[in-house]
Design a protein around this motif. Structure first.
Motif, PDB file in Angstrom:
ATOM      1  N   HIS A 187       0.847  -1.197   0.000  1.00 21.55           N
ATOM      2  CA  HIS A 187       0.000   0.000   0.000  1.00 21.55           C
ATOM      3  C   HIS A 187       0.886   1.252   0.000  1.00 21.55           C
ATOM      4  CE1 HIS A 187      -4.220  -1.391   0.670  1.00 21.55           C
ATOM      5  NE2 HIS A 187      -3.562  -2.525   0.879  1.00 21.55           N
ATOM      6  N   ARG A 188       0.227   2.400   0.088  1.00 21.46           N
ATOM      7  CA  ARG A 188       0.947   3.663   0.242  1.00 21.46           C
ATOM      8  C   ARG A 188       0.595   4.233   1.615  1.00 21.46           C
ATOM      9  NH1 ARG A 188       3.256   4.288  -4.436  1.00 21.46           N
ATOM     10  NH2 ARG A 188       4.335   6.187  -3.826  1.00 21.46           N
ATOM     11  N   PRO A 217       5.684   2.622   0.727  1.00 22.07           N
ATOM     12  CA  PRO A 217       6.054   3.788  -0.083  1.00 22.07           C
ATOM     13  C   PRO A 217       5.150   4.985   0.208  1.00 22.07           C
ATOM     14  CG  PRO A 217       4.904   2.157  -1.411  1.00 22.07           C
ATOM     15  CD  PRO A 217       5.168   1.518  -0.090  1.00 22.07           C
ATOM     16  N   THR A 218       5.656   6.178  -0.068  1.00 23.55           N
ATOM     17  CA  THR A 218       4.914   7.408   0.196  1.00 23.55           C
ATOM     18  C   THR A 218       4.778   8.230  -1.081  1.00 23.55           C
ATOM     19  OG1 THR A 218       6.896   8.658   0.760  1.00 23.55           O
ATOM     20  CG2 THR A 218       5.785   7.527   2.563  1.00 23.55           C
ATOM     21  N   SER A 219       3.658   8.922  -1.188  1.00 23.23           N
ATOM     22  CA  SER A 219       3.468   9.924  -2.246  1.00 23.23           C
ATOM     23  C   SER A 219       3.638  11.332  -1.701  1.00 23.23           C
ATOM     24  CB  SER A 219       2.064   9.793  -2.867  1.00 23.23           C
ATOM     25  OG  SER A 219       1.905   8.549  -3.500  1.00 23.23           O
ATOM     26  N   GLY A 237      -3.138   7.832   1.448  1.00 26.28           N
ATOM     27  CA  GLY A 237      -2.643   6.558   1.932  1.00 26.28           C
ATOM     28  C   GLY A 237      -2.982   6.298   3.381  1.00 26.28           C
TER      29      GLY A 237
END
Length: 304
Positions: A187-188, A217-219, A237
């Motif tokens: 996921h984010r 992971p990050t946006s 997220g």
């Protein structure tokens, strides 16, 4: 005019942004206020204020001297308050630093109760999610959530805040709902940076007494707790935060709790203050009030 009174006038000029207003508050002619600041500048050999026809502003030297004056005048008031404590209610200025969401959602709504009990205490609140140097910035106490690494301060534990994981309904519709902590790796998450490393904290889950950390992971990464949660509401997220902050959003349908059976570790909640300051009546009553006010939001109240 003695040096203490000159410092008091200087502090009022800076605070009020005007010689006239400062003079009125101090009960002296405007010319006397101007002369007091000029005498301080002559004694120190530096310019403290930039003056225009409309306002005054601090120079770099003036900003440093202003901070020191606040500490000195506060210590003087503290010394007198200590001996007045048995004869009257505490009074004076109290500078308190609060985390953004804790201050906005829990402390400030309750402050009218404190002000009714102690009407002569003037509060100055700093709202921020970064560490603060109490001595340099003249802060009397700070409320902090999380582990405490500064051993130079006295720490009074309040309890621990239960944390949960959540995401927006739109995000879960697009990406699905994780069934296990390991699923969150696909996921984010919304990133919240560590003040020590600058890197986003990992997602954390406690299962069977074992801590699992997942680096999703990050946006987007945000260094403000309120904006961090807002990014989760916006669908960026997964987020992890205190139940008191996320529960109203879950109740309103803006967020959904994820993995309710495997939650993040609880977050310690503490008040920190410099050694010796707790003898000051106004600080002592504020800390006692703060602990009593926040204890219901903590899932376990620690012994003092």
């Amino acid at each position: 005019m003695d040096r203490i009174q000159a410092m008091q006038i200087f502090v009022q000029v800076v605070t009020q942004g005007s010689y006239s207003r400062a003079a009125t508050l101090m009960g002296v002619p405007r010319a006397a206020a101007t002369q007091a600041v000029q005498q301080l500048e002559a004694r120190l050999g530096v310019r403290l204020l930039n003056r225009t026809t409309r306002h005054v502003s601090l120079t770099l030297d003036g900003d440093l001297y202003f901070q020191r004056c606040q500490v000195i005048l506060g210590d003087l008031e503290d010394a007198e308050s200590t001996f007045r404590a048995g004869r009257s209610l505490p009074k004076g200025r109290l500078r308190v630093d609060l985390p953004g969401s804790l201050g906005r959602l829990l402390v400030i709504p309750a402050l009218p109760d404190f002000s009714r009990r102690y009407p002569d205490i003037t509060l100055e609140l700093g709202i921020r999610d970064r560490p603060v140097d109490l001595a340099r910035e003249g802060v009397d106490c700070v409320l902090r959530a999380g582990d405490i690494s500064d051993t130079s301060l006295v720490c009074r534990p309040i309890g621990v805040l239960e944390q949960i994981t959540a995401a927006s309904p739109d995000y879960l519709k697009r990406h699905g709902t994780p069934a296990t902590p390991q699923d969150t790796a696909g996921h984010r998450m919304v990133g919240y940076p560590s003040s020590r490393t600058g890197r986003p904290y990992e997602l954390e889950f406690v299962e069977g007494g074992i801590l699992t950390q997942i680096a999703a992971p990050t946006s987007i990464t945000i260094n403000d707790a309120g904006a961090y949660i807002a990014a989760g509401v916006a669908g960026f997220g997964l987020v992890q935060g205190p139940r008191y902050h996320l529960d109203p959003l879950i109740a309103s349908g803006q967020m959904v709790e994820v993995l309710p059976g495997v939650r993040p570790p609880a977050m310690p909640l503490s008040v920190l203050y410099p050694p010796g300051r707790h003898r000051l009546p106004r600080l002592r009553v504020f800390i006692d009030w703060l602990c009593a006010t926040l204890a219901p939001s903590a899932v376990a109240v620690a012994a003092e």
